[in-house]
Structure formats: C-alpha cells, structure tokens
Motif scaffolding. Structure first.
Motif, short mmCIF file in Angstrom:
data_model
loop_
_atom_site.label_atom_id
_atom_site.label_comp_id
_atom_site.label_asym_id
_atom_site.label_seq_id
_atom_site.Cartn_x
_atom_site.Cartn_y
_atom_site.Cartn_z
N LEU B 15 0.79 -1.23 0.00
CA LEU B 15 0.00 0.00 0.00
C LEU B 15 0.82 1.28 0.00
CD1 LEU B 15 -2.95 -1.01 2.32
CD2 LEU B 15 -3.07 -0.42 -0.11
N THR B 16 2.12 1.18 -0.27
CA THR B 16 2.81 2.44 -0.57
C THR B 16 2.94 2.48 -2.08
OG1 THR B 16 4.94 1.37 -0.37
CG2 THR B 16 4.13 2.53 1.57
N PHE B 17 2.74 3.67 -2.62
CA PHE B 17 2.65 3.76 -4.07
C PHE B 17 3.99 4.06 -4.71
CE2 PHE B 17 -1.70 3.90 -2.94
CZ PHE B 17 -2.36 3.39 -4.02
N GLY B 18 5.04 4.10 -3.90
CA GLY B 18 6.34 4.42 -4.46
C GLY B 18 7.02 3.24 -5.12
N ASN B 19 6.33 2.12 -5.27
CA ASN B 19 7.02 0.91 -5.74
C ASN B 19 6.84 0.68 -7.23
OD1 ASN B 19 4.43 -0.04 -6.00
ND2 ASN B 19 4.43 -0.83 -3.91
N VAL B 20 7.44 -0.40 -7.67
CA VAL B 20 7.46 -0.72 -9.09
C VAL B 20 6.06 -1.03 -9.61
CG1 VAL B 20 8.46 -2.30 -10.79
CG2 VAL B 20 9.78 -1.62 -8.79
N TRP B 21 5.20 -1.53 -8.72
CA TRP B 21 3.87 -1.96 -9.18
C TRP B 21 3.06 -0.82 -9.77
CZ3 TRP B 21 3.17 -6.67 -10.33
CH2 TRP B 21 3.91 -7.65 -9.67
N LEU B 22 3.11 0.32 -9.14
CA LEU B 22 2.33 1.44 -9.68
C LEU B 22 2.83 1.79 -11.08
CD1 LEU B 22 0.19 3.62 -9.39
CD2 LEU B 22 1.90 5.06 -8.31
N SER B 23 4.15 1.79 -11.24
CA SER B 23 4.70 2.07 -12.57
C SER B 23 4.19 1.05 -13.58
CB SER B 23 6.23 2.01 -12.52
OG SER B 23 6.72 3.09 -11.78
N ALA B 24 4.19 -0.23 -13.17
CA ALA B 24 3.74 -1.29 -14.07
C ALA B 24 2.28 -1.08 -14.48
CB ALA B 24 3.93 -2.65 -13.41
N VAL B 25 1.45 -0.72 -13.51
CA VAL B 25 0.03 -0.49 -13.80
C VAL B 25 -0.12 0.67 -14.79
CG1 VAL B 25 -2.16 0.29 -12.80
CG2 VAL B 25 -0.78 -1.43 -11.62
N LEU B 26 0.61 1.76 -14.53
CA LEU B 26 0.52 2.93 -15.42
C LEU B 26 0.97 2.57 -16.83
CD1 LEU B 26 1.86 5.67 -12.99
CD2 LEU B 26 -0.46 5.50 -13.91
N VAL B 27 2.08 1.83 -16.91
CA VAL B 27 2.59 1.45 -18.23
C VAL B 27 1.56 0.57 -18.94
CG1 VAL B 27 4.34 0.04 -19.39
CG2 VAL B 27 5.02 1.71 -17.67
N ALA B 28 0.94 -0.35 -18.21
CA ALA B 28 -0.08 -1.23 -18.80
C ALA B 28 -1.23 -0.41 -19.37
CB ALA B 28 -0.59 -2.22 -17.75
N ILE B 29 -1.67 0.61 -18.61
CA ILE B 29 -2.77 1.46 -19.09
C ILE B 29 -2.36 2.16 -20.38
CG2 ILE B 29 -4.11 3.55 -18.58
CD1 ILE B 29 -3.98 2.73 -15.62
N LEU B 30 -1.14 2.70 -20.39
CA LEU B 30 -0.67 3.42 -21.58
C LEU B 30 -0.51 2.46 -22.76
CD1 LEU B 30 2.00 5.69 -19.87
CD2 LEU B 30 -0.31 6.30 -20.59
N PHE B 31 -0.18 1.18 -22.46
CA PHE B 31 -0.01 0.19 -23.52
C PHE B 31 -1.36 -0.14 -24.16
CE2 PHE B 31 0.21 -4.18 -25.04
CZ PHE B 31 1.29 -4.08 -25.90
#
Lengths: 295, 335
Positions: B15-31
């Motif tokens: 539940l901290t958003f500073g991790n790799v997972w948030l980046s992965a989610v954002l990249v997936a959305i952009l993809f």
C-alpha cells in the motif's frame, strides 16, 4: 563626434532613462515585497497586465482618460495584493520559500488566462490624441506619454519614500523588514503590515501598467515581458534594496536603449538578461552591495 | 539489531505507491490505450510526451530539488536538432541511411548535455528562487538566439522535411508516433527507477534535503546536481525531437517560451515531485482536465494549471501522489 551623432546619443539616453523609470517603478514593487517578506513574486508582471486591462476596459466603456484609470487601478491593485497575502501567502507558513514561488506562479497563470477569457488574445491599444504628441528639447524628442510616465514614476516612488521614512506605518514596515519577531514584540501587527506591503507592491505594478497603456499594445500575457524586467531591475539593485531598484531600473533602460541603437535592435531584451546573469553570478547582493542603505 | 535496517529497507511495503507496481500499472494502461482509444491518438501522444518531459524535469527538479523554469530550452534544442538534421541531404553521405532522422536526435542530446553542463556550472551556486530566476534568464537568451538566427528559421521556425522511413516506418503516422512517445516514457520511467535505487539517487536526495549535511557525508553536491541536470537535459532533448516529429512544424514562440517551461515544471510538482510516478500522474490528470475543460476555456488552458498549483501548494504540498500515499497509509494502519 558631430552634432547629429551627439543628438542621437542623447535621444537614445533620454529614451532609455524614461523607459528605465518605468522599469524602476515595476521593480520597486517587487523589491519592496522581497525586502519585507523575503519572497519573489512571480506574478508581478500579471499584476501589471491587470493595470493595463483596467485602463483599456474603462477607456472602452466610458472613454475615460487613461491616466484617470489610476484612481481605479491603484486601489484595486492594493486590495488584490492585500487579500492575496492574507488568504494565500500567509497560509504557507514555514513553506513560504518554495511555496511562494509556486503560489505566485499559479496566481500569475490564473490572472493571465482569466484576462485571455475576458478580453481575447488580440493585441489591443487605446488612442488618446495628446499621448502621441512629442516635445522637443535641444533637438531631443520625447513622447508626451513617456514623459507623463516618467513623472508618475517619480511621484509614486517619492510618495513611497515619504511613507517609509516619515510615518508611523513606514516605521512599522521597516521594523517588519528588519526583524519580524522583534517588531511583533513591539506591538506591530506584522501580518497586517505584510499584507499592506504586498498590496503596495501589487499597486505599484498596476500603476506601471496604467502608465504604460497609452504607449503600448496590451495582450493577456504582456506581463511575461515585464516580470523579467522587474527581476533584472531588482537583482541589479540588490533584492530588497529600494534605492537600488530605482538605479537598477534606470541602468536597465539605458543599457537596452544604447544596446538596441548601437549594436542590434533584435537583441534588445538580451542585453539586460546578460547583465542580469552576470550580476546574479558575480554579485548576488546587487551592483551596489551594502553601500546603499536598505529598507 | 544489526539485521533490522537492511530487512526493513528490503521488505516490500504494501500500500505504498512508491514501488514498481504502480509504474507497471501505469505502463499497462498506456499500452492498452491505442487499442481502446485509437481515434484519439493525438491526445495520447501529447499526454505521453508531456509526461516524459515532466519526468525528465523531475530528475533535476524533484530528485535534486532544483526548480528549473527554463527546461523548454532543452526541449527546443532537441526539436531543432532533429528537424535541422532530418534531411539526409544535410548530413555527410556516410551518415545518410534509413537512420538519418535520428542522427539529429543524438546531436541534440549531446548539445543539450553540453549546454546543461555549462548552464549548471554557472548557476548552481544560486539557491532556491535565485536559481529559478537564473534558469528563466538563460532560457530567454537561448530563445532570443533562436528567434534572431537564420539557421533556426528565425521567428517563423522550422518545417519537418519529408522523412526517410527507417525500417519501413512512416514517422508521420500517429500510431508510430504513439509508440515512440510510449518508449520515451518507458525509458524515462526505467531510468528514474534505476536512479532512485542507485548511489546517485540517494546522494541527490541527500543534497535536496540538506546540502551541508550531504557535503559532510562526502557527497559533492555541485557534481551531483550537474549530473542530474545533464541526464535531465539529455532526456528533454530526446523528448523534444519526438515533439518536433509530432508537431511537424514549430516556431520559437511555441517551443521555447516561458509558459511551456512553467507548464512542464508544474506537471511534475502537481503530481508530486519527490516520487517516481508523480510527474506521470500529474501529466495524465492535467491532460484529462485540459480535455474536459477545452470547450469552456478554449485557449486559456493554463488556467487549470494555475488553479491546481495553487490548491496543491496550499493543501497538498507533496502533490497528488502525496494525497495517494496519505490515503494509502491510512488504509494500511486501519487494517
């Protein structure tokens, strides 16, 4: 030098001094704010734009003489500045340094874009017959509106000096600038003083806008050009140093004018920027350092 | 006791958003975006490009804490280099290849890094608002040079010439441009992640928080800031060349102006400058806001930036990401 070259030199010099006077007026407001609150107002140019647009709107609506708009623009600027200090900047607390940069940038964007919504992007001007007249002294021509602007600058800055050094309010302002905590302990309401100072600073920018209006076109982002001039002026004179701001304004006006005439008009804005960078890097305390009395 | 520090740092915190997972989610959305919203690729490309600019800005502005208000100049260097060197005829014969359009980008990145090195060396001794003022001045001088020189096309600016097709790709095809912009964002995101976990990243954060303290630990703040500025400049120039491709024609007034520099900085700050994804989130949120209000505000699109930066400054000093993190940690403690 022959007669023509001498006249041209003086023409350029006078032009530069009068324009420089207006820069001084804009810079004085910025420097006063910095002197008391230690913040740089990045919206200063947009407050100048407000002064210009008030003049334009009143002229269009009532055919009001541009210089009479001072009676509206100056108090409006004061009230606006007072409220902004009270309701925005005062709330930043210990984040004032970085926060004021962002908050004033934001305010600037709000002002320029609101003007854009209200007046459109077209450059607009007003025509008053007497403003385009020129006077001639010993071969040197000066436009009447530039002369009035110079006169207005002298009056505004003298009035500020009288208030600062001859009144109780001025003492309170100087005390707040020197030592806010000490001033507070002596019974000065520093929060009120800071709001007044911000109001005066904004008012000066608005007055400069009114004085510029008969000379120039205006458009919503016109402030951008002048905010950089104001930065240059205050850094030349030393941030927070009022006499320095006046000299800085005159120096900038003359540098631009001479540079434009003798080197290249295309780089008119660059001369000031380069001097600005040099001063910022070599003498951040300003050209005149501590030898000039501070607020 | 001795094992405590390493484990707490290495343990992935939920539940901290500073991790790799948030980046992965954002990249997936952009993809997924071009497959779902294929009709609005222009919106997607400009959002991605500005997200990339904001993240590039953030390496200096966020990680090193130096608020630059002149970054459009670096973007412009990339755009001008790309456009000027895009015609194979302007290049020496041995460089005229299907890769021709990209030589300009490389040159732009090198020039931007060199400019940043001199720029930073000159201005980093200034603090806070003084530094911001100096960046405005440097950027304005660069803008004046572009306006008054012949080789830059002066005030009229430049047209992108007909481009060779590297590997059969039509660079004026919006789909191709979307994937290029996507790659730009991905690259910036990866680099930012790498920096954060690197020695340089920790050094930069130390410099941002307390320059004197960092110096006491043996960090050279000037060198760190300079490195950050040069990296930031290289990425800005890369993004600038893609922006030129997207615009196809540009002038100094659109690509080198102060409002563009301010806009880029504000995207990062509104999103959250101390986080990796903050600038990306800021760009996404503001693009959507901008699109929603486009009919209301027409050309006054920066109004929303002004309002948001004021609100963020007053009520959410760590940006939108800060709000997320606060909400996240509340959820975390509630459980």
């Amino acid at each position: 030098m022959d007669q023509v070259a001498v006249t041209a030199f003086f023409q350029t010099l006078v032009q530069g001094l009068l324009t420089g006077g207006l820069y001084a007026l804009i810079g004085t407001g910025l420097s006063l704010i910095f002197g008391v609150m230690k913040i740089i107002n990045f919206a200063h140019g947009d407050f100048l734009a407000i002064g210009m647009f008030i003049t334009l709107a009143l002229f269009k609506a009532f055919n009001l003489d541009p210089y009479l708009s001072l009676l509206v623009a100056a108090p409006f600027g004061f009230a606006l500045g007072y409220l902004i200090q009270r309701f925005v900047l005062a709330r930043l607390g210990d984040r004032l340094g970085e926060g004021s940069l962002l908050a004033t940038l934001g305010l600037g964007l709000i002002i320029s874009n609101t003007l854009l919504l209200g007046f459109g992007a077209q450059p607009q001007s007003i025509n008053v017959p007497y403003a385009i007249n020129t006077l001639k002294f010993a071969g040197v021509q000066v436009s009447v509106s530039l002369l009035i602007a110079g006169l207005g600058t002298v009056l505004a800055i003298s009035a500020l000096n009288l208030v600062l050094y001859r009144t109780e309010l001025g003492r309170a302002i100087r005390a707040t600038a020197q030592n806010p905590l000490g001033a507070e302990l002596q019974g000065v309401k520093t929060s009120n003083i800071q709001a007044i100072v911000f109001g005066v600073g904004v008012s000066f920018a608005a007055i400069a806008g009114v004085l510029l209006m008969p000379l120039l076109y205006t458009f919503p982002t016109v402030g951008e050009n002048y905010v950089t001039k104001a930065f240059i002026v205050t850094v030349l004179g030393g941030l927070g140093n009022l006499p320095g701001a006046v000299v800085g304004g005159l120096v900038l006006g003359v540098i631009e004018s001479l540079g434009a005439f003798y080197i290249s008009n295309n780089y008119r804005d660059a001369y000031g920027l380069i001097v600005f960078l040099l001063v910022l890097l070599l003498r951040p305390e300003g050209l005149f350092g501590r030898t000039v009395k501070r607020v | 006791m001795t094992a405590l520090a390493p484990t707490s740092a290495a343990r992935p915190r939920a539940l901290t958003f500073g991790n790799v997972w948030l980046s992965a989610v954002l990249v997936a959305i952009l993809f997924i975006y071009p497959f779902v919203f294929g009709k609005t690729l222009n919106f997607g490309i400009s959002t991605l490009l500005f997200a990339g600019f904001a993240m590039s800005w953030n390496i200096l502005g966020g990680w090193a804490g130096q608020t630059s208000l002149g970054h459009a100049a670096l973007l412009g260097i990339g755009a001008y280099s790309m456009t000027l060197l895009a015609t194979p005829e302007r290049l020496p014969p041995f460089l005229s290849s299907p890769l021709a359009p990209w030589w300009g980008t490389l040159v732009g990145m090198v020039v931007a890094v060199a400019v940043a090195a001199v720029w930073g060396w000159l201005t980093f001794r200034l603090q806070g608002s003084y530094f911001a003022l100096s960046t405005i001045a440097v950027a304005l001088v660069i803008r004046l040079i572009a306006i008054n020189s012949n080789w830059t096309g002066g005030a009229e600016g430049l047209f992108m010439p007909d481009l060779p097709r590297p590997f059969g790709l039509d660079l004026f095809d919006r789909k191709v441009e979307y994937w290029l912009a996507f790659a730009f964002v991905l690259l910036t995101l990866v680099i930012t992640h790498l920096i954060r976990r690197s020695r340089m990243g920790y050094a930069l954060q130390a410099v941002r928080e307390d320059e004197d303290g960092a110096r006491a630990l043996g960090i050279d703040p000037a060198r760190m800031k300079l490195l950050a500025f040069m990296l930031s400049a290289a990425l800005m120039a890369l993004g600038g060349s893609l922006y030129a491709l997207y615009l196809q024609a540009f002038e100094p007034h659109t690509i080198l102006e102060l409002p563009l520099s301010i806009q880029i900085a504000l995207l990062a700050i509104i999103g959250g400058r101390t986080t990796i994804q903050g600038p990306l989130i800021g760009a996404l949120v503001l693009s959507i806001f901008g699109e929603v209000f486009r009919n209301v505000f027409s050309s006054a699109n920066l109004l929303i930036y002004g309002v948001l930066i004021l609100l963020v400054t007053l009520f959410a000093p760590s940006g939108i990401m800060g709000l997320f993190q606060r909400a996240g940690s509340k959820l975390g403690t509630a459980r």
